[in-house]
Design an enzyme around this catalytic site. Structure first.
Site, PDB file in Angstrom:
ATOM      1  N   SER A   1       0.827  -1.206   0.000  1.00 12.96           N
ATOM      2  CA  SER A   1       0.000   0.000   0.000  1.00 12.96           C
ATOM      3  C   SER A   1       0.864   1.260   0.000  1.00 12.96           C
ATOM      4  O   SER A   1       0.554   2.240  -0.680  1.00 12.96           O
ATOM      5  CB  SER A   1      -0.934  -0.015   1.216  1.00 12.96           C
ATOM      6  N   GLN A  36     -10.645   2.450  -1.265  1.00 15.27           N
ATOM      7  CA  GLN A  36      -9.715   2.869  -2.328  1.00 15.27           C
ATOM      8  C   GLN A  36     -10.341   3.916  -3.251  1.00 15.27           C
ATOM      9  O   GLN A  36      -9.619   4.658  -3.916  1.00 15.27           O
ATOM     10  CB  GLN A  36      -9.229   1.654  -3.112  1.00 15.27           C
ATOM     11  N   HIS A  66     -13.284  -8.672  -2.752  1.00 19.28           N
ATOM     12  CA  HIS A  66     -11.819  -8.598  -2.796  1.00 19.28           C
ATOM     13  C   HIS A  66     -11.283  -9.537  -3.879  1.00 19.28           C
ATOM     14  O   HIS A  66     -11.997  -9.850  -4.826  1.00 19.28           O
ATOM     15  CB  HIS A  66     -11.249  -8.927  -1.411  1.00 19.28           C
ATOM     16  N   GLU A 112      -8.180  -6.570   5.406  1.00 19.00           N
ATOM     17  CA  GLU A 112      -7.222  -7.448   4.729  1.00 19.00           C
ATOM     18  C   GLU A 112      -6.559  -8.437   5.693  1.00 19.00           C
ATOM     19  O   GLU A 112      -5.910  -9.380   5.268  1.00 19.00           O
ATOM     20  CB  GLU A 112      -6.189  -6.652   3.923  1.00 19.00           C
TER      21      GLU A 112
HETATM   22  O1  LIG Z   1      -5.664   1.425  -0.120  1.00 16.86           O
HETATM   23  C1  LIG Z   1      -5.085   0.343   0.048  1.00 16.86           C
HETATM   24  O2  LIG Z   1      -3.855   0.213  -0.119  1.00 16.86           O
HETATM   25  C2  LIG Z   1      -5.896  -0.804   0.481  1.00 16.86           C
HETATM   26  C3  LIG Z   1      -7.153  -0.605   0.993  1.00 16.86           C
HETATM   27  C4  LIG Z   1      -8.033  -1.714   1.414  1.00 16.86           C
HETATM   28  O3  LIG Z   1      -8.994  -1.885   0.389  1.00 16.86           O
HETATM   29  P1  LIG Z   1     -10.598  -1.951   0.653  1.00 16.86           P
HETATM   30  O4  LIG Z   1     -11.010  -0.693   1.338  1.00 16.86           O
HETATM   31  O5  LIG Z   1     -11.152  -2.127  -0.713  1.00 16.86           O
HETATM   32  O6  LIG Z   1     -10.800  -3.166   1.527  1.00 16.86           O
HETATM   33  C5  LIG Z   1      -7.251  -3.013   1.605  1.00 16.86           C
HETATM   34  O7  LIG Z   1      -8.127  -4.085   1.811  1.00 16.86           O
HETATM   35  C6  LIG Z   1      -6.323  -3.261   0.440  1.00 16.86           C
HETATM   36  O8  LIG Z   1      -5.610  -4.451   0.635  1.00 16.86           O
HETATM   37  C7  LIG Z   1      -5.309  -2.153   0.323  1.00 16.86           C
HETATM   38  C1  LIG Z   2      -7.686  -6.530  -0.782  1.00 19.74           C
HETATM   39  C2  LIG Z   2      -6.390  -6.609  -1.100  1.00 19.74           C
HETATM   40  O1  LIG Z   2      -5.792  -6.107  -2.208  1.00 19.74           O
HETATM   41  P1  LIG Z   2      -6.197  -4.998  -3.289  1.00 19.74           P
HETATM   42  O2  LIG Z   2      -5.179  -3.908  -3.160  1.00 19.74           O
HETATM   43  O3  LIG Z   2      -6.115  -5.689  -4.606  1.00 19.74           O
HETATM   44  O4  LIG Z   2      -7.597  -4.512  -2.969  1.00 19.74           O
HETATM   45  C3  LIG Z   2      -5.422  -7.313  -0.198  1.00 19.74           C
HETATM   46  O5  LIG Z   2      -4.208  -7.201  -0.452  1.00 19.74           O
HETATM   47  O6  LIG Z   2      -5.836  -7.976   0.772  1.00 19.74           O
END
Ligand SMILES: O=C(O)C1=C[C@@H](OP(=O)(O)O)[C@@H](O)[C@H](O)C1
Ligand SMILES: C=C(OP(=O)(O)O)C(=O)O
Length: 438
Positions: free
Chosen positions: A31, A180, A353, A326
């Site tokens: 991230s 996101q 996901h 996650e």
């Molecule tokens: O912004 C990011 O880097 C992420 C936000 C989350 O997404 P969601 O809000 O869709 O769960 C997480 O689950 C994902 O692995 C990474």
């Molecule tokens: C939800 C996940 O990934 P993404 O960034 O593809 O949403 C994750 O890594 O658990």
């Protein structure tokens, strides 16, 4: 190995013969790396990214930015230490094609960047990427002045017809299916003519730590961001237009990818040290210190990193994981081995996901003899003696690592397509066997 062979290949998950005692160097955060790449590409001057994660998701991000004209060169950081990427921003342009794979960060963070490019940018990805929600980003960008062809599906594949600039301004979105959406609009917001004001109108907003990560990283390169936490209205984030600085950023270890290693200490009553655990971080994985302590471990932040010790007992937990979704697969795996039931709540959005994680965890743990039921927004897990068998992973890196956790305690677990861990942790099988001393 041909792709199909990799998909069906079975990896015998190592069974732990005793308590683990290991130090595991966990690679950089997905991230943080992908936000840093986007922000460096939008900056007014070159920047450095040290210890970036090199995995499928981050290489796709780097490849996409390169396709739009950004320079990303291999190098050694300015102080001579560690591998680094030097990011050299340039006029973003099409035509270009972006492969998002199944990376939420790429499919959501880059359409706003493409709206700032001059020329058409086509986005495509894995079959699963067509099913993952993107409407929040598409609708918002249209409202802010972008032209997007998406065959009216509100999803991938699509083409953003960038005109070199975007008006920006206020916009409403329902980000209950993915945080996101909010991060995507904020990251590019400083480059919109009017900046951006994002108002979330939905009921729940998952993964708040990831939105805080976006805000922190924006501020650290000179953006002005107003948030609900800094005295603004609830559910409203405002980014002022302005130039972004080139920075020298060192990426923290991925604390969500530290999860299986910490879990191994819980499951085997052992001890694991994760060096470079940050003292202050927005990563949701930091919450593991609390969650895994409640499940039976204890931890201490020392000069060596995070030292996490299992007690030999694993307790069930009743917890809302909405902020840290996650982490759910790894927590579910540990919960299946506990001495009491668990309830995991607040994670309905996990159905969208990498795979439907609630369905996948239920099916795979139950096929090993477990007793898991899905609820409207999570899982009930009643531990039962488990047996060996194939643990299917559905192209989901966190399903593979969850299966490996169970395999520590249950003989004969075989993980299908462990190579799917390459999404965020290509070294997983080696790190895992190394930790076990094999
Ligand atoms: O912004 C990011 O880097 C992420 C936000 C989350 O997404 P969601 O809000 O869709 O769960 C997480 O689950 C994902 O692995 C990474
Ligand atoms: C939800 C996940 O990934 P993404 O960034 O593809 O949403 C994750 O890594 O658990």
């Amino acid at each position: 190995m041909p792709v199909n062979a990799a998909h069906t290949a079975l990896w015998p998950a190592p069974h732990a013969s005793g308590a683990v005692d290991a130090t595991v160097h966990v690679p950089g955060s997905k991230s943080v790396t992908n936000r840093a790449l986007v922000l460096a590409a939008l900056a007014a001057e070159p920047g450095w990214l040290r210890r970036p994660l090199r995995s499928r998701d981050t290489l796709l991000m780097a490849g996409a930015l390169r396709a739009m004209g950004v320079g990303i060169e291999e190098g050694v950081g300015p102080d001579g230490s560690g591998e680094a990427w030097r990011v050299i921003p340039s006029g973003l342009h099409g035509p270009a094609t972006v492969d998002v794979g199944n990376a939420g960060t790429v499919m959501r963070f880059l359409p706003p960047v493409a709206a700032l490019a001059d020329g058409p940018i086509r986005f495509d990805g894995d079959p699963r990427s067509y099913e993952r929600p993107l409407h929040g980003v598409i609708d918002a960008l249209r409202a802010l002045g972008a032209r997007i062809d998406d065959d009216s599906r509100g999803a991938l594949p699509l083409t953003v017809h960038g005109s070199g600039a975007l008006e920006g301004g206020p916009v409403e979105i329902d980000a209950s299916s993915s945080s996101q959406f909010v991060s995507a609009l904020l990251l590019s917001g400083p480059r919109f003519n009017q900046g951006v004001e994002v108002r979330h109108t939905g009921s729940r907003l998952p993964s708040m730590p990831h939105i805080r990560m976006t805000v922190d990283m924006l501020r650290s390169i000179g953006a002005q961001v107003d948030t609900p936490e800094s005295g603004g209205e609830p559910n409203v984030w405002r980014v002022t237009p302005g130039a972004l600085l080139g920075r020298d950023l060192t990426v923290e270890p991925d604390l969500s990818n530290a999860q299986p290693f910490l879990a191994s200490a819980l499951v085997t009553g052992g001890r694991v040290v994760i060096p470079d655990w940050p003292l202050r971080t927005t990563q949701p994985g930091d919450k593991l210190r609390e969650i895994f302590t409640e499940m039976g471990g204890s931890c201490e932040l020392t000069d060596r990193g995070l030292e996490f010790t299992g007690s030999g007992s694993i307790h069930g937990i009743d917890v809302d994981l909405g902020e840290v979704g996650e982490l759910t697969p790894g927590i579910a795996a540990v919960a299946a081995l506990a001495d009491s039931p668990s309830t995991l709540r607040g994670v309905a959005h996990l159905r969208l996901h990498e795979t439907d994680r609630l369905a996948a965890l239920t099916k795979e743990i139950n096929e090993l003899g477990g007793d898991v039921t899905e609820t409207a927004d999570g899982l009930h897990i009643r531990p039962r003696p488990l047996h060996g068998g194939i643990f299917h992973t559905y192209d989901d890196h966190r399903m593979a690592t969850a299966g490996a956790i169970i395999g520590l305690a249950v003989d004969g677990v075989q993980i299908e397509n462990v190579a799917t861990t390459a999404k965020t942790l290509p070294d997983f099988p080696d790190l895992w066997t190394g930790m076990l001393g094999n």
